[in-house]
Design a protein around this motif. Sequence first.
Motif, PDB file in Angstrom:
ATOM      1  N   ASP A  79       5.556 -12.504   8.281  1.00 31.68           N
ATOM      2  CA  ASP A  79       4.251 -13.178   8.202  1.00 31.68           C
ATOM      3  C   ASP A  79       3.264 -12.702   9.259  1.00 31.68           C
ATOM      4  O   ASP A  79       2.541 -13.500   9.864  1.00 31.68           O
ATOM      5  CB  ASP A  79       4.420 -14.707   8.300  1.00 31.68           C
ATOM      6  CG  ASP A  79       5.148 -15.265   7.097  1.00 31.68           C
ATOM      7  OD1 ASP A  79       4.920 -14.766   5.977  1.00 31.68           O
ATOM      8  OD2 ASP A  79       5.943 -16.208   7.288  1.00 31.68           O
ATOM      9  N   GLN A  80       3.244 -11.392   9.475  1.00 33.24           N
ATOM     10  CA  GLN A  80       2.308 -10.785  10.422  1.00 33.24           C
ATOM     11  C   GLN A  80       1.304  -9.937   9.643  1.00 33.24           C
ATOM     12  O   GLN A  80       1.577  -9.508   8.534  1.00 33.24           O
ATOM     13  CB  GLN A  80       3.057  -9.927  11.446  1.00 33.24           C
ATOM     14  CG  GLN A  80       4.084 -10.675  12.251  1.00 33.24           C
ATOM     15  CD  GLN A  80       3.479 -11.786  13.088  1.00 33.24           C
ATOM     16  OE1 GLN A  80       2.383 -11.662  13.633  1.00 33.24           O
ATOM     17  NE2 GLN A  80       4.184 -12.896  13.177  1.00 33.24           N
ATOM     18  N   VAL A  81       0.163  -9.696  10.243  1.00 34.23           N
ATOM     19  CA  VAL A  81      -0.916  -8.985   9.565  1.00 34.23           C
ATOM     20  C   VAL A  81      -0.882  -7.494   9.886  1.00 34.23           C
ATOM     21  O   VAL A  81      -0.267  -7.053  10.852  1.00 34.23           O
ATOM     22  CB  VAL A  81      -2.297  -9.559   9.972  1.00 34.23           C
ATOM     23  CG1 VAL A  81      -2.409 -11.009   9.554  1.00 34.23           C
ATOM     24  CG2 VAL A  81      -2.546  -9.397  11.460  1.00 34.23           C
ATOM     25  N   TRP A  82      -1.551  -6.747   9.039  1.00 37.54           N
ATOM     26  CA  TRP A  82      -1.785  -5.316   9.272  1.00 37.54           C
ATOM     27  C   TRP A  82      -3.277  -5.106   9.326  1.00 37.54           C
ATOM     28  O   TRP A  82      -3.975  -5.629   8.477  1.00 37.54           O
ATOM     29  CB  TRP A  82      -1.182  -4.462   8.161  1.00 37.54           C
ATOM     30  CG  TRP A  82      -1.275  -2.998   8.491  1.00 37.54           C
ATOM     31  CD1 TRP A  82      -2.252  -2.146   8.099  1.00 37.54           C
ATOM     32  CD2 TRP A  82      -0.399  -2.253   9.326  1.00 37.54           C
ATOM     33  NE1 TRP A  82      -2.035  -0.905   8.619  1.00 37.54           N
ATOM     34  CE2 TRP A  82      -0.894  -0.945   9.391  1.00 37.54           C
ATOM     35  CE3 TRP A  82       0.755  -2.565  10.034  1.00 37.54           C
ATOM     36  CZ2 TRP A  82      -0.275   0.050  10.111  1.00 37.54           C
ATOM     37  CZ3 TRP A  82       1.365  -1.570  10.753  1.00 37.54           C
ATOM     38  CH2 TRP A  82       0.861  -0.278  10.791  1.00 37.54           C
ATOM     39  N   PRO A  83      -3.820  -4.388  10.278  1.00 37.79           N
ATOM     40  CA  PRO A  83      -3.129  -3.720  11.379  1.00 37.79           C
ATOM     41  C   PRO A  83      -2.547  -4.727  12.364  1.00 37.79           C
ATOM     42  O   PRO A  83      -3.046  -5.846  12.489  1.00 37.79           O
ATOM     43  CB  PRO A  83      -4.220  -2.863  12.029  1.00 37.79           C
ATOM     44  CG  PRO A  83      -5.510  -3.472  11.630  1.00 37.79           C
ATOM     45  CD  PRO A  83      -5.277  -4.156  10.312  1.00 37.79           C
ATOM     46  N   PRO A  84      -1.501  -4.315  13.051  1.00 34.82           N
ATOM     47  CA  PRO A  84      -0.802  -5.240  13.944  1.00 34.82           C
ATOM     48  C   PRO A  84      -1.655  -5.653  15.137  1.00 34.82           C
ATOM     49  O   PRO A  84      -2.426  -4.870  15.663  1.00 34.82           O
ATOM     50  CB  PRO A  84       0.421  -4.442  14.400  1.00 34.82           C
ATOM     51  CG  PRO A  84       0.064  -3.013  14.181  1.00 34.82           C
ATOM     52  CD  PRO A  84      -0.908  -2.986  13.047  1.00 34.82           C
TER      53      PRO A  84
END
Length: 113
Positions: A79-84
């Motif tokens: 559940d993390q976004v890109w770009p980090p």
Amino acid sequence: MIPSLIERYRLPMEMDHYTSQILTGHGDFRGKLFSFNLVDSPTCECALGGSETVAHVLLRCRRTSEQREELKEVLRREDQVWPPEDGVFLRSKGLYEALRKFARDSLRNRTDR
């Protein structure tokens, strides 16, 4: 990638040659080598242009697209976004290991060196 030493010390980190290059930006990147007059140009050979830096290799380089997709998949599962975001790879052992795998896979088998 490591916004504070406190965050870094909360997660035990196994370090290797490739991971340290990605985390510090010091290593086999044309942008860094050019700053020491070790190569004629900082430009990446991936045809996108621009200086070959950690950000370029991680976010844009065509030569690391396969490794980047694997890394993005791990981020999605966590559940993390890109770009980090800064520090994201220190949030869990799994995220850190995904970064280590990206570093090894994208820097170990370079054909331009």
